[in-house]
Scaffold this motif. Structure first.
Motif, PDB file in Angstrom:
ATOM      1  N   SER A  61       0.857  -1.192   0.000  1.00  0.00           N
ATOM      2  CA  SER A  61       0.000   0.000   0.000  1.00  0.00           C
ATOM      3  C   SER A  61       0.891   1.240   0.000  1.00  0.00           C
ATOM      4  O   SER A  61       1.031   1.929   1.014  1.00  0.00           O
ATOM      5  N   SER A  64      -1.911   5.962   0.675  1.00  0.00           N
ATOM      6  CA  SER A  64      -2.993   5.781   1.633  1.00  0.00           C
ATOM      7  C   SER A  64      -4.344   6.233   1.105  1.00  0.00           C
ATOM      8  O   SER A  64      -5.379   5.845   1.627  1.00  0.00           O
ATOM      9  N   CYS A  82      -3.276   8.155  -7.251  1.00  0.00           N
ATOM     10  CA  CYS A  82      -2.963   7.885  -5.849  1.00  0.00           C
ATOM     11  C   CYS A  82      -2.215   9.060  -5.217  1.00  0.00           C
ATOM     12  O   CYS A  82      -1.411   9.727  -5.869  1.00  0.00           O
ATOM     13  N   ASN A  86       2.730   6.350   1.696  1.00  0.00           N
ATOM     14  CA  ASN A  86       2.717   5.649   2.980  1.00  0.00           C
ATOM     15  C   ASN A  86       4.134   5.176   3.296  1.00  0.00           C
ATOM     16  O   ASN A  86       4.632   4.224   2.691  1.00  0.00           O
ATOM     17  N   ALA A  89       4.528   1.378   4.415  1.00  0.00           N
ATOM     18  CA  ALA A  89       4.551   0.420   3.312  1.00  0.00           C
ATOM     19  C   ALA A  89       5.836   0.550   2.506  1.00  0.00           C
ATOM     20  O   ALA A  89       6.370  -0.433   1.988  1.00  0.00           O
ATOM     21  N   ASP A 121       1.286  -1.174  -6.508  1.00  0.00           N
ATOM     22  CA  ASP A 121       0.574  -0.399  -5.503  1.00  0.00           C
ATOM     23  C   ASP A 121      -0.798  -1.023  -5.303  1.00  0.00           C
ATOM     24  O   ASP A 121      -1.784  -0.482  -5.784  1.00  0.00           O
ATOM     25  N   SER A 123      -3.069  -3.887  -2.060  1.00  0.00           N
ATOM     26  CA  SER A 123      -2.858  -4.108  -0.620  1.00  0.00           C
ATOM     27  C   SER A 123      -1.905  -5.264  -0.398  1.00  0.00           C
ATOM     28  O   SER A 123      -1.906  -6.245  -1.116  1.00  0.00           O
TER      29      SER A 123
END
Length: 320
Positions: A61, A64, A82, A86, A89, A121, A123
């Motif tokens: 990720s 965020s 995006c 993060n 990550a 990118d 989860s």
């Protein structure tokens, strides 16, 4: 219609139908020989990449949140934009880079073979027990225990403190739903009752957030099991702070209990006294130095390297 004419007509239609069926079968087989499936849309480029004899895939990720884009249903939807890099990550991705480089630099582990990678990118919460099914996921390798153990341990922790009447909130995905299902089964065996179990994801409409607030306000249990990832949790506690919903004992998963961003998030006082589980830390020689030296990332994906530099130092990066 005379019987003979009806028979001839039926026979003619049968012959035509058979011919049509044969034509369809030939067309079907010809098409299947060309290509079974095709890519819809544009291929997504990895955030970090490196060529090699064997390519490892990674999903993290890196961001965020994203910019909401309205679809007109006239043209093909544009890719998500995006935002909010993060760092947590980003460090996880660096750990994977470090492990791969350690193997590549060794003359004993895989001599003559170079490992590469493609990191995307989406989860990375790969603690779901469902991924242990080798029939469905034969190429998936774990680097962290599955939630089968964490869920059972959470139930044992709740039992240890004598809490037999609790509520729960879970991320509305495989991580939260499967983890909470295992927790519930174990809790029932230990004599723990669940007053409510509410699904939540940070993109939920205001109505769902309000439902969670009203449920907790109207409940009699004072212990809340939060089987949430850190991004969902950050949004949720801000909502709780807005309603001044405090005075509960939170029990958390490793997804958020030790996250540094949660500790400084708006409304963090809501979580005072929280307890939970975390993965045991270990010292890996050379990992810290590798993470601090971000220059090698410049060759692994210039776009993400630039974004990291600009986010970390609040400036515009120019390559000389």
């Amino acid at each position: 219609m005379p019987p003979m004419l009806g028979m001839l007509s039926t026979q003619r239609w049968s012959e035509q139908g058979l011919a049509l069926l044969q034509l369809l079968l030939v067309a079907s087989f010809s098409k299947s020989e060309e290509r079974v499936c095709s890519l819809m849309g544009e291929q997504e480029e990895p955030q970090l990449f490196k060529t090699g004899d064997i390519i490892f895939g990674g999903i993290f990720s890196f961001h965020s949140s994203w910019t909401n884009m309205k679809s007109t249903y006239v043209h093909r939807p544009l890719p998500l934009q995006c935002t909010s890099l993060n760092f947590r990550a980003f460090q996880f991705a660096q750990s994977m880079l470090f492990a791969i480089e350690e193997i590549n630099n060794s003359t004993e582990i895989l001599p003559g073979i170079t490992l590469g990678y493609k990191m995307y990118d989406v989860s990375h919460f790969a603690t779901c027990a469902c991924l242990s099914d080798k029939i469905k996921y034969p190429s998936f390798l774990r680097t962290i225990p599955s939630d089968y153990y964490q869920s059972r341990a959470l139930a044992q922790m709740v039992k240890h403190f004598g809490w037999t009447w609790v509520g729960a909130i879970r991320s509305n995905d495989d991580y939260g739903n499967n983890g909470m299902a295992i927790f519930k089964d174990t809790a029932t065996q230990l004599g723990i009752c669940l007053e409510y179990s509410l699904p939540f994801v940070r993109t939920d409409p205001p109505e769902q957030k309000q439902k969670i607030i009203e449920t907790i306000k109207g409940s009699t249990s004072k212990v809340i099991i939060a089987f949430l990832n850190h991004m969902d949790m950050e949004v949720l506690i801000e909502e709780f702070a807005h309603h001044n919903l405090k005075g509960h004992q939170w029990v958390g998963t490793e997804g958020w209990i030790s996250d540094s961003q949660i500790a400084i998030a708006k409304g963090n006082y809501i979580l005072e006294g929280s307890i939970g589980l975390a993965i045991r830390k270990a010292h890996v020689t050379g990992l810290r130095e590798f993470m601090l030296d971000v220059k090698p990332l410049n060759s692994s994906g210039n776009k993400l390297f630039t974004e990291f530099w600009e986010t970390a130092f609040g400036c515009t990066y120019f390559s000389l």
